[in-house]
Design a protein around this motif. Structure first.
Motif, PDB file in Angstrom:
ATOM      1  N   GLN A 162     -10.456   1.583   7.212  1.00  0.00           N
ATOM      2  CA  GLN A 162     -10.051   1.985   5.207  1.00  0.00           C
ATOM      3  C   GLN A 162     -10.794   1.921   4.492  1.00  0.00           C
ATOM      4  OE1 GLN A 162      -6.669  -0.721   4.716  1.00  0.00           O
ATOM      5  NE2 GLN A 162      -4.984   1.174   5.469  1.00  0.00           N
ATOM      6  N   GLY A 184      -4.974   6.413  -0.848  1.00  0.00           N
ATOM      7  CA  GLY A 184      -4.181   5.717  -0.867  1.00  0.00           C
ATOM      8  C   GLY A 184      -4.108   4.531  -1.923  1.00  0.00           C
ATOM      9  N   THR A 218      -6.026   9.584   4.945  1.00  0.00           N
ATOM     10  CA  THR A 218      -4.746   9.505   3.787  1.00  0.00           C
ATOM     11  C   THR A 218      -5.785   9.805   2.969  1.00  0.00           C
ATOM     12  OG1 THR A 218      -4.875   7.015   4.687  1.00  0.00           O
ATOM     13  CG2 THR A 218      -3.452   7.957   5.085  1.00  0.00           C
ATOM     14  N   HIS A 250       0.099   4.932   0.780  1.00  0.00           N
ATOM     15  CA  HIS A 250      -0.755   6.374   1.219  1.00  0.00           C
ATOM     16  C   HIS A 250      -0.206   8.249   1.329  1.00  0.00           C
ATOM     17  CE1 HIS A 250      -4.079   3.446   2.787  1.00  0.00           C
ATOM     18  NE2 HIS A 250      -3.104   2.987   3.173  1.00  0.00           N
ATOM     19  N   SER A 295      -8.909   5.250   1.076  1.00  0.00           N
ATOM     20  CA  SER A 295      -8.599   6.078   1.683  1.00  0.00           C
ATOM     21  C   SER A 295      -8.462   5.087   3.377  1.00  0.00           C
ATOM     22  CB  SER A 295      -9.596   6.945   2.269  1.00  0.00           C
ATOM     23  OG  SER A 295      -9.416   8.425   2.774  1.00  0.00           O
ATOM     24  N   GLU A 296      -7.764   5.507   4.554  1.00  0.00           N
ATOM     25  CA  GLU A 296      -7.553   5.255   5.982  1.00  0.00           C
ATOM     26  C   GLU A 296      -7.390   6.521   6.152  1.00  0.00           C
ATOM     27  OE1 GLU A 296      -4.538   2.363   7.442  1.00  0.00           O
ATOM     28  OE2 GLU A 296      -3.684   4.190   7.702  1.00  0.00           O
ATOM     29  N   ASP A 316      -0.175  10.720   2.993  1.00  0.00           N
ATOM     30  CA  ASP A 316      -0.778  11.334   4.622  1.00  0.00           C
ATOM     31  C   ASP A 316      -1.035  13.056   5.282  1.00  0.00           C
ATOM     32  OD1 ASP A 316      -1.140  11.898   7.378  1.00  0.00           O
ATOM     33  OD2 ASP A 316      -0.675  10.203   7.790  1.00  0.00           O
ATOM     34  N   GLN A 353       0.269  -1.392   0.538  1.00  0.00           N
ATOM     35  CA  GLN A 353       0.009   0.029  -0.142  1.00  0.00           C
ATOM     36  C   GLN A 353       1.064   0.950  -0.103  1.00  0.00           C
ATOM     37  OE1 GLN A 353      -2.656   0.202   3.448  1.00  0.00           O
ATOM     38  NE2 GLN A 353      -3.328  -2.215   3.143  1.00  0.00           N
TER      39      GLN A 353
END
Length: 244
Positions: free
Chosen positions: A201, A239, A237, A35, A214-215, A37, A33
């Motif tokens: 997520q 991602g 985030t 991401h 997204s997370e 941030d 992954q």
């Protein structure tokens, strides 16, 4: 002036059945992954030193005794590789009739200021899933031991309660997964505090290999903030994920 030191615990965690759910009924699975941030943009003072980009490598492998899982998080800023943090765990099934397993885990890593405080965990996990594996969960209760890693830290006893979930929907095009951790940490004065960290997520699965999503990292007493007394943070985030 402030900086962020992510303490010893999960930064990205897709443990056990969540990984199985993402990859179907495969006995082993691996993904990477990437991401971006937004935390430093939202909290320009409190998180002035937060990483911009995190790359996560995860792997899960089941065998006749139980399963292995590990992840490695590598954080990048504009000028530095900020840190590399890992968690590796082993689960051993204790019964064929009851979904309970023994759980052993190691947490640790390095950052450009030194190292994360190492920790070892041991306990039990209760794992479950729906008939088609579209819904999965794991609940883990563990004793946690922090070790003295450098001069400004000390070893101490702790505990951790972890919940992991996974949900496939929209005929497999959507995935909602994540975890929540609660554990006993220590303040600088040695007093205990309850630390909460959750990272849900949401993914759109373009193919069986490629996903975008997204997370959102939500935490309390997790981020080391020297700017003010704020302890609660929400860091989203954007991602992309590749399933091997």
């Amino acid at each position: 002036m402030s900086f962020i030191i992510n303490q010893t615990n999960t930064m990205k965690k897709q443990i056990l059945f969540a990984v199985l759910m993402l990859m179907g009924m495969a006995v082993q699975a691996q993904n990477v992954q990437l991401h971006y941030d937004f935390g430093r943009n939202i909290y320009s003072n409190e998180e002035a030193g937060r990483q911009k980009v995190t790359m996560t490598l995860e792997q899960f492998k089941a065998d006749k005794w139980g399963s292995w899982f590990y992840f490695v998080d590598v954080d990048f800023s504009r000028k530095f590789t900020e840190s590399a943090y890992t968690e590796i765990s082993r689960e051993i099934n204790l019964s064929k009739k009851v979904p309970i397993a023994a759980h052993v885990e190691y947490n640790g890593g390095l950052n450009r200021f030194g190292s994360f405080q190492q920790a070892a965990l041991v306990g039990a996990a209760w794992n479950g899933h729906s008939a088609d594996f579209s819904k999965t969960y794991s609940v883990q209760l563990m004793y946690k031991r922090y070790f003295k890693s450098y001069e400004t830290t000390r070893g101490y006893h702790s505990f951790q309660l972890t919940g992991v979930w996974g949900l496939n929907f929209a005929k497999g095009k959507g995935t909602f997964s994540g975890f929540i951790d609660l554990w006993r940490g220590e303040k600088a004065n040695g007093h205990g505090q309850l630390v909460v960290l959750t990272e849900p997520q949401l993914w759109y699965n373009v193919t069986s290999h490629l996903s975008f999503g997204s997370e959102i990292e939500v935490s309390n007493c997790f981020i080391y903030n020297t700017y003010n007394d704020k302890t609660f943070f929400v860091n989203p985030t954007l991602g992309a994920k590749w399933n091997f």
